[in-house]
Structure formats: C-alpha cells, structure tokens
Design a protein around this motif. Structure first.
Motif, PDB file in Angstrom:
ATOM      1  N   SER A   1       5.708  10.390   0.123  1.00  0.00           N
ATOM      2  CA  SER A   1       6.730  10.364  -0.815  1.00  0.00           C
ATOM      3  C   SER A   1       7.473   9.221  -0.541  1.00  0.00           C
ATOM      4  O   SER A   1       7.644   8.700   0.631  1.00  0.00           O
ATOM      5  CB  SER A   1       7.743  11.659  -0.475  1.00  0.00           C
ATOM      6  OG  SER A   1       7.853  11.923   0.807  1.00  0.00           O
ATOM      7  N   ALA A   2       8.444   8.975  -1.359  1.00  0.00           N
ATOM      8  CA  ALA A   2       9.697   7.654  -1.347  1.00  0.00           C
ATOM      9  C   ALA A   2      10.671   8.151  -0.435  1.00  0.00           C
ATOM     10  O   ALA A   2      10.854   9.432  -0.167  1.00  0.00           O
ATOM     11  CB  ALA A   2      10.200   7.574  -2.702  1.00  0.00           C
TER      12      ALA A   2
ATOM     13  N   LEU B   1       0.752  -1.069   0.081  1.00  0.00           N
ATOM     14  CA  LEU B   1       0.023  -0.061  -0.010  1.00  0.00           C
ATOM     15  C   LEU B   1       0.760   1.298   0.167  1.00  0.00           C
ATOM     16  O   LEU B   1       0.475   2.239  -0.688  1.00  0.00           O
ATOM     17  CB  LEU B   1      -1.015   0.041   1.293  1.00  0.00           C
ATOM     18  CG  LEU B   1      -1.902  -0.710   1.152  1.00  0.00           C
ATOM     19  CD1 LEU B   1      -2.857  -1.038   2.503  1.00  0.00           C
ATOM     20  CD2 LEU B   1      -3.011  -0.680   0.003  1.00  0.00           C
ATOM     21  N   SER B   2       2.255   1.136   0.795  1.00  0.00           N
ATOM     22  CA  SER B   2       2.943   2.352   0.688  1.00  0.00           C
ATOM     23  C   SER B   2       3.366   2.719  -0.769  1.00  0.00           C
ATOM     24  O   SER B   2       3.526   3.929  -1.097  1.00  0.00           O
ATOM     25  CB  SER B   2       3.953   2.379   1.687  1.00  0.00           C
ATOM     26  OG  SER B   2       4.931   1.380   1.200  1.00  0.00           O
ATOM     27  N   ALA B   3       3.739   1.472  -1.652  1.00  0.00           N
ATOM     28  CA  ALA B   3       4.168   1.853  -3.030  1.00  0.00           C
ATOM     29  C   ALA B   3       3.132   2.597  -3.752  1.00  0.00           C
ATOM     30  O   ALA B   3       3.186   3.327  -4.531  1.00  0.00           O
ATOM     31  CB  ALA B   3       4.513   0.509  -3.649  1.00  0.00           C
ATOM     32  N   ILE B   4       1.776   2.094  -3.394  1.00  0.00           N
ATOM     33  CA  ILE B   4       0.397   2.751  -4.128  1.00  0.00           C
ATOM     34  C   ILE B   4       0.438   4.045  -3.732  1.00  0.00           C
ATOM     35  O   ILE B   4       0.073   5.148  -4.639  1.00  0.00           O
ATOM     36  CB  ILE B   4      -0.694   1.983  -3.934  1.00  0.00           C
ATOM     37  CG1 ILE B   4      -0.610   0.672  -4.512  1.00  0.00           C
ATOM     38  CG2 ILE B   4      -1.870   2.567  -4.506  1.00  0.00           C
ATOM     39  CD1 ILE B   4      -1.921  -0.331  -4.180  1.00  0.00           C
ATOM     40  N   GLY B   5       0.528   4.453  -2.400  1.00  0.00           N
ATOM     41  CA  GLY B   5       0.812   5.941  -2.259  1.00  0.00           C
ATOM     42  C   GLY B   5       1.821   6.736  -2.754  1.00  0.00           C
ATOM     43  O   GLY B   5       1.459   7.747  -3.122  1.00  0.00           O
ATOM     44  N   VAL B   6       3.085   6.028  -3.084  1.00  0.00           N
ATOM     45  CA  VAL B   6       3.794   6.891  -3.409  1.00  0.00           C
ATOM     46  C   VAL B   6       3.685   7.240  -5.016  1.00  0.00           C
ATOM     47  O   VAL B   6       3.914   8.327  -5.607  1.00  0.00           O
ATOM     48  CB  VAL B   6       5.391   6.197  -3.306  1.00  0.00           C
ATOM     49  CG1 VAL B   6       6.582   6.730  -4.284  1.00  0.00           C
ATOM     50  CG2 VAL B   6       5.715   6.031  -1.945  1.00  0.00           C
ATOM     51  N   ALA B   7       3.120   6.139  -5.550  1.00  0.00           N
ATOM     52  CA  ALA B   7       2.735   6.258  -7.027  1.00  0.00           C
ATOM     53  C   ALA B   7       1.582   7.415  -7.456  1.00  0.00           C
ATOM     54  O   ALA B   7       1.813   7.938  -8.064  1.00  0.00           O
ATOM     55  CB  ALA B   7       2.287   4.760  -7.569  1.00  0.00           C
ATOM     56  N   LEU B   8       0.553   7.340  -6.308  1.00  0.00           N
ATOM     57  CA  LEU B   8      -0.317   8.387  -6.376  1.00  0.00           C
ATOM     58  C   LEU B   8       0.041   9.766  -6.022  1.00  0.00           C
ATOM     59  O   LEU B   8      -0.615  10.733  -6.095  1.00  0.00           O
ATOM     60  CB  LEU B   8      -1.466   7.894  -5.849  1.00  0.00           C
ATOM     61  CG  LEU B   8      -2.230   6.552  -6.169  1.00  0.00           C
ATOM     62  CD1 LEU B   8      -3.432   6.189  -5.303  1.00  0.00           C
ATOM     63  CD2 LEU B   8      -2.857   6.781  -7.528  1.00  0.00           C
ATOM     64  N   GLY B   9       1.127   9.678  -5.479  1.00  0.00           N
ATOM     65  CA  GLY B   9       1.875  11.230  -4.852  1.00  0.00           C
ATOM     66  C   GLY B   9       1.202  11.729  -3.646  1.00  0.00           C
ATOM     67  O   GLY B   9       1.285  12.665  -3.303  1.00  0.00           O
ATOM     68  N   ILE B  10       0.602  10.676  -2.903  1.00  0.00           N
ATOM     69  CA  ILE B  10       0.079  10.887  -1.734  1.00  0.00           C
ATOM     70  C   ILE B  10       1.140  11.011  -0.566  1.00  0.00           C
ATOM     71  O   ILE B  10       1.039  11.890   0.311  1.00  0.00           O
ATOM     72  CB  ILE B  10      -0.983   9.674  -1.072  1.00  0.00           C
ATOM     73  CG1 ILE B  10      -2.268   9.719  -1.936  1.00  0.00           C
ATOM     74  CG2 ILE B  10      -1.490   9.890   0.234  1.00  0.00           C
ATOM     75  CD1 ILE B  10      -3.149   8.591  -1.897  1.00  0.00           C
TER      76      ILE B  10
END
Length: 94
Positions: free
Chosen positions: A51-52, A40-49
């Motif tokens: 940051s990496a 889920l954290s990777a999805i959050g990074v991909a959506l811009g919610i």
C-alpha cells in the motif's frame, strides 16, 4: 451594529481556518512528494501488493479540504464586505 461585528468575526475565523488548512495542505503535498513510492515499490503499489504511504493517500483529501475552506472563506469575506458597505450606506442615508 451587533450583526456587523458578527459577520466580520465569522469571516475572520473562517479565514484563519482556511489559511491553516492551506499551509497544512502545502506541507502534506511536499511530504507526499518525498514519500511517494518509486521504482519497484511503485510497481508493488500499482499491483496492489503493497500500500502507498498514509501521507500519499491523505494528500488529496487534505487538499480538497483546503480548497473547500478557501471557497467558504472567500464567500464569507465578500459577504462581510457587502454587509459592511450596506450598513455604511444605511448610515449615510439616515
């Protein structure tokens, strides 16, 4: 004689910096692999919610710096080798 010493010294110093950055790049790449977001954290990074992690962002920059210093180090090594061979030939011809 002085120019021969200078180009060897410069090539050695550049090689040292290159090796240091190469080791650093390897460590950062390993850290970035471990710290890369998954699930889920990777999805959050991909959506811009979110940051990496900084190490994941910095890994390509440090890798590029290591590559650039490697290229410069290689060029300095071959230049130094060429100058040494040229100086040796000049001494033999005299």
């Amino acid at each position: 004689m002085r120019t021969r010493i200078n180009h060897k010294r410069v090539a050695d110093r550049i090689e040292t910096v290159s090796m240091g950055l190469g080791i650093t790049s390897g460590l950062v790449a390993a850290g970035a692999t471990l710290a890369a977001p998954t699930g889920l954290s990777a999805i959050g990074v991909a959506l811009g919610i979110t940051s990496a992690p900084l190490i994941v962002t910095a890994a390509p920059i440090i890798g590029a710096a290591a590559t650039a210093t490697g290229v410069i180090s290689g060029g300095a090594y071959f230049y130094s080798k060429w100058k040494s061979r040229k100086a040796k030939e000049n001494l033999e011809n005299q």
